[in-house]
Design a protein around this motif. Structure first.
Motif: not given
Ligand code: PRP
Length: 249
Positions: A75, A114, A117, A167, A195-196, A199-201, A203
């Motif tokens: 990543k 984003r 990113s 978030r 997704d990669d 964490t909190t879910g 996204t």
């Molecule tokens: O379960 P969540 O709490 O939603 O977190 C997981 C998300 O966070 C990270 O994204 P990142 O913060 O790197 O975002 P970006 O790719 O837009 O920079 C990761 O790639 C997931 O998409």
């Protein structure tokens, strides 16, 4: 229009592919994908239990050790050569969430990053992962299609320092769905979010909701790493603005 610096930066991962010999994604030893020791260290598939409700989530492993290092390399550090090895880890995860003889195609819909990113990383790494995964599932006889239909509005800010509700609020209503490349509502087949890290879910939850608003229901989400069980997902590394893992704020 891209400026010179942006152009050079976006080309770096491709140049790295050409110049560096293959190295294990987990430890850097000479290997194509994984060395035997790192390949032995994977603990998945694991069921992830994020605090935000959303689709069922199955991960290739926990966010630690060789898998964590490989995902960070893929990543953030230009190791796009790890795409095939990481996609291979997701094949049994996909098999686990699907019925034994799935009816219709499997649509692999990547969670969007984003735009800033993705630009800084030289492209959308999850979209790349979806393409690799579709190829491997196809080789295994499944009709799998990478479907890069989700995008984020420019106004989404970096989630560093945000708690789970913040978030989700940051992403709320920010996911755009492109209609081309998606099945019709009521389609045969299964939509999987990819997704990669989870964490909190938040996204996965907002992506699922955006598709639902378009009449499409997500069967499940498959991710490389489950970071939900970490004692403190909001821990930061001293001296760094970024969290200890990419899914944390
Ligand atoms: O379960 P969540 O709490 O939603 O977190 C997981 C998300 O966070 C990270 O994204 P990142 O913060 O790197 O975002 P970006 O790719 O837009 O920079 C990761 O790639 C997931 O998409």
């Amino acid at each position: 229009m891209l400026d010179g610096v942006t152009t050079v930066r976006s080309l770096l991962p491709a140049l790295t592919d050409l110049l560096l010999p293959s190295a294990c994604g987990g430890c850097g030893a000479a290997a194509d994908g994984w060395c035997p020791a790192c390949a032995d260290a994977f603990d998945g598939p694991v069921v992830a239990r994020p605090v935000r409700a959303g689709p069922p989530v199955l991960a290739a492993g926990r966010y630690r050790g060789p898998l964590r290092r490989a995902v960070l390399g893929f990543k953030e550090r230009g190791r796009r050569d790890l795409g095939p090895a990481l996609a291979r880890l997701l094949v049994p995860v996909v098999a686990e969430v699907l019925p034994p003889a799935p009816d219709g195609p499997v649509w692999l819909v990547g969670a969007p990053s984003r735009r800033s990113s993705a630009r800084a990383r030289g492209g959308d790494h999850v979209a790349r992962l979806c393409r690799e995964l579709a190829a491997r599932l196809g080789a295994a006889g499944l009709d799998a299609r990478a479907s890069p239909v989700l995008a984020l509005h420019g106004r989404v800010r970096d989630s560093v320092g945000l708690d789970p509700d913040q978030r989700a609020a940051n992403l709320d209503g920010a996911v755009r769905v492109a209609r081309s490349g998606l099945p019709d509502p009521g389609h045969a087949g299964h939509i999987l979010l990819v997704d990669d890290v989870v964490t909190t879910g938040a996204t996965l939850d907002v992506c699922c909701e955006a598709l639902r608003r378009n009449g499409l229901s997500v069967h499940a989400a498959v991710v490389l790493c489950d970071a939900t069980g970490r004692r403190s997902p909001y821990r930061t590394v001293p001296g760094r603005a970024r969290p200890a893992h990419p899914g944390g704020p």
